[in-house]
Design an enzyme around this catalytic site. Structure first.
Site, short mmCIF file in Angstrom:
data_model
loop_
_atom_site.label_atom_id
_atom_site.label_comp_id
_atom_site.label_asym_id
_atom_site.label_seq_id
_atom_site.Cartn_x
_atom_site.Cartn_y
_atom_site.Cartn_z
N ASP A 9 -15.34 -29.39 28.79
CA ASP A 9 -14.59 -28.41 27.99
C ASP A 9 -15.54 -27.42 27.32
O ASP A 9 -15.32 -26.21 27.32
CB ASP A 9 -13.78 -29.13 26.89
CG ASP A 9 -12.38 -29.52 27.36
OD1 ASP A 9 -11.94 -29.03 28.43
OD2 ASP A 9 -11.72 -30.31 26.66
N THR A 18 -17.54 -29.13 14.40
CA THR A 18 -18.83 -29.29 15.08
C THR A 18 -18.68 -29.07 16.59
O THR A 18 -19.63 -28.68 17.26
CB THR A 18 -19.45 -30.69 14.83
OG1 THR A 18 -18.48 -31.69 15.13
CG2 THR A 18 -19.93 -30.84 13.41
N PHE A 19 -17.48 -29.30 17.13
CA PHE A 19 -17.23 -29.03 18.56
C PHE A 19 -17.43 -27.53 18.84
O PHE A 19 -18.11 -27.15 19.79
CB PHE A 19 -15.79 -29.46 18.89
CG PHE A 19 -15.44 -29.46 20.36
CD1 PHE A 19 -15.43 -30.65 21.09
CD2 PHE A 19 -15.10 -28.29 21.03
CE1 PHE A 19 -15.09 -30.66 22.45
CE2 PHE A 19 -14.77 -28.28 22.38
CZ PHE A 19 -14.76 -29.48 23.08
N PRO A 31 -17.39 -43.57 11.60
CA PRO A 31 -16.34 -42.57 11.84
C PRO A 31 -16.84 -41.24 12.41
O PRO A 31 -16.04 -40.42 12.85
CB PRO A 31 -15.73 -42.32 10.46
CG PRO A 31 -16.32 -43.31 9.54
CD PRO A 31 -17.52 -43.92 10.18
N GLU A 32 -18.15 -40.99 12.37
CA GLU A 32 -18.65 -39.68 12.80
C GLU A 32 -18.45 -39.47 14.30
O GLU A 32 -18.66 -40.38 15.09
CB GLU A 32 -20.13 -39.51 12.45
CG GLU A 32 -20.42 -39.55 10.96
CD GLU A 32 -19.79 -38.41 10.17
OE1 GLU A 32 -19.10 -37.56 10.77
OE2 GLU A 32 -19.98 -38.38 8.94
N GLY A 33 -18.10 -38.25 14.66
CA GLY A 33 -17.77 -37.95 16.05
C GLY A 33 -18.97 -37.56 16.90
O GLY A 33 -20.11 -37.46 16.43
N PHE A 34 -18.69 -37.31 18.17
CA PHE A 34 -19.68 -37.02 19.20
C PHE A 34 -20.59 -35.85 18.81
O PHE A 34 -21.80 -35.90 18.95
CB PHE A 34 -18.92 -36.70 20.49
CG PHE A 34 -19.77 -36.54 21.71
CD1 PHE A 34 -20.64 -37.54 22.11
CD2 PHE A 34 -19.67 -35.40 22.50
CE1 PHE A 34 -21.41 -37.40 23.27
CE2 PHE A 34 -20.43 -35.25 23.65
CZ PHE A 34 -21.31 -36.26 24.03
#
Length: 402
Positions: free
Chosen positions: A344, A361-362, A26-29
């Site tokens: 982005d 974190t983004f 499930p962890e994102g980029f």
């Protein structure tokens, strides 16, 4: 692998070992980028002790935030998002497909599934330790007829593991050094659930070297730069954000960057509003804050990076002047959702003033990018406050270390 610094070829060449890793699905980029820093640090520690380890980059794919319905986003090499030569100037890395070619096939000798200790911290004391233990969670791997283990392996169905063990680990990445040197002698080792390990030197020189080496792929930076010039009246010369592709020579003075004449905004919605978190504002409150910042900093343009779906129409109604990077279907095929996220971030990183979302974190990765470019901390470490949030603490300034 001759030519790596500090790695003279011996009579038969150096002994080469491969370290692979994966992260909880499930962890994102952007959290995965953080785990890369921890594992790169581990590889440096292993190499200091004389072994010739190479880090195999785990292909990208099937991430929760990558929700473009018609895109097949799997088995994506790192080179599509990052400059490999930049990464290699910090630690030896290869793409997974290169590993298969060098290794004589898609076999991984040993998978080590990292887990916490079942009993938690004993006596409330936290100490660094690592032990082979029975697996706590149900295994994500199944044994095939030949006795090999099959698993997700980044979407490479042909990959198999020869052996699997579980290790309970509590501590910094470098606690794995003795394990990988003494207990495990096979050529290729994969650490699964690598996010279990902590940073060796969070925000220290080693951390920043690895972080600075994570230079975005050139085509993504160029697209971001073209967008800035076309829609936001922003160029590197005018903004004092001249970039050196060689990160080892890039050293901007703190506060030297001016940034483009626009406000950069990261507005995280989706799972952050489902959680009904009190540190996330309503759209109305967010727009009110955006308007007051534009007025305060005398900015007419605002660039918004957001994962809002249905809410975008409402946002556009409340903030008609906002600009977003919206690629065509053809461009999206090429860039993928990960590339769009990077563009982005790149555009937000060049804004005169940036405001992000609490504990995202983004937003953190944008802070780091701005720190590398030399922005004043006051223009970077800002976040939206929730409508009813009592103590709206702003993000910490992690100063860059060279």
């Amino acid at each position: 692998r001759q030519g790596w610094p500090g790695c003279p070829p011996g009579p038969s060449g150096p002994v080469e070992r491969y370290l692979l890793y994966d992260v909880n699905p499930p962890e994102g980029f952007n959290l995965r980028r953080d785990v890369y820093i921890r594992i790169a640090s581990l590889v440096k520690s292993l190499r200091k002790n004389g072994d010739d380890w190479v880090l195999v980059l785990p292909p990208w794919g099937r991430l929760y935030h990558w929700q473009s319905p018609d895109l097949h986003q799997v088995r994506i090499p790192w080179g599509e998002f990052f400059s490999l030569t930049s990464l290699q100037a910090n630690v030896p890395v290869i793409e997974y497909e290169e590993f298969i070619a060098e290794n004589g096939g898609p076999f991984i000798d040993q998978v080590v599934v990292l887990q916490n200790y079942a009993e938690g911290w004993t006596d409330g004391k936290w100490e660094e330790k690592v032990d082979e233990r029975p697996c706590i969670e149900k295994s994500m791997y199944t044994k095939d007829k030949q006795g090999y283990y099959r698993g997700w392996f980044w979407g490479f169905e042909e990959t198999r593991a020869r052996n699997i063990t579980c290790l309970s680990a509590q501590g910094h990445a470098s606690i794995m050094v003795p394990v990988l040197q003494k207990n495990i002698t096979v050529t290729s080792v994969m650490l699964d659930r690598a996010e279990t390990l902590l940073h060796d030197h969070y925000a220290g020189k080693d951390y920043w070297n690895t972080r600075r080496s994570m230079v975005f792929a050139k085509h993504l930076r160029l697209i971001g730069d073209e967008f800035r010039a076309k829609y936001l009246n922003s160029t590197d010369d005018g903004d004092n954000t001249v970039y050196n592709e060689d990160w080892t020579r890039m050293k901007a003075k703190l506060g030297s960057a001016k940034g483009g004449p626009y406000l950069g905004v990261h507005l995280r919605r989706k799972d952050f509003i489902w959680g009904h978190r009190e540190d996330v504002p309503s759209l109305k409150a967010a727009v009110k804050k955006i308007r007051s910042l534009m007025k305060k900093h005398k900015l007419d343009n605002v660039f918004v990076a957001t994962d809002a779906d249905e809410e975008v129409k409402e946002l556009k109604r409340l903030l008609p002047e906002m600009v977003r990077f919206e690629p065509s279907t053809e461009d999206l095929e090429l860039l993928k959702d990960g590339g769009v996220a990077i563009i982005d971030q790149w555009i937000c990183a060049h804004a005169r003033f940036f405001i992000g979302t609490s504990v995202s974190t983004f937003s953190f990765r944008i802070h780091e990018e701005r720190e590398i470019l030399g922005f004043h901390p006051k223009t970077t470490y800002n976040r939206f406050c929730g409508d009813t949030e009592k103590e709206c603490e702003q993000p910490t300034h992690w100063k860059i270390v060279y």
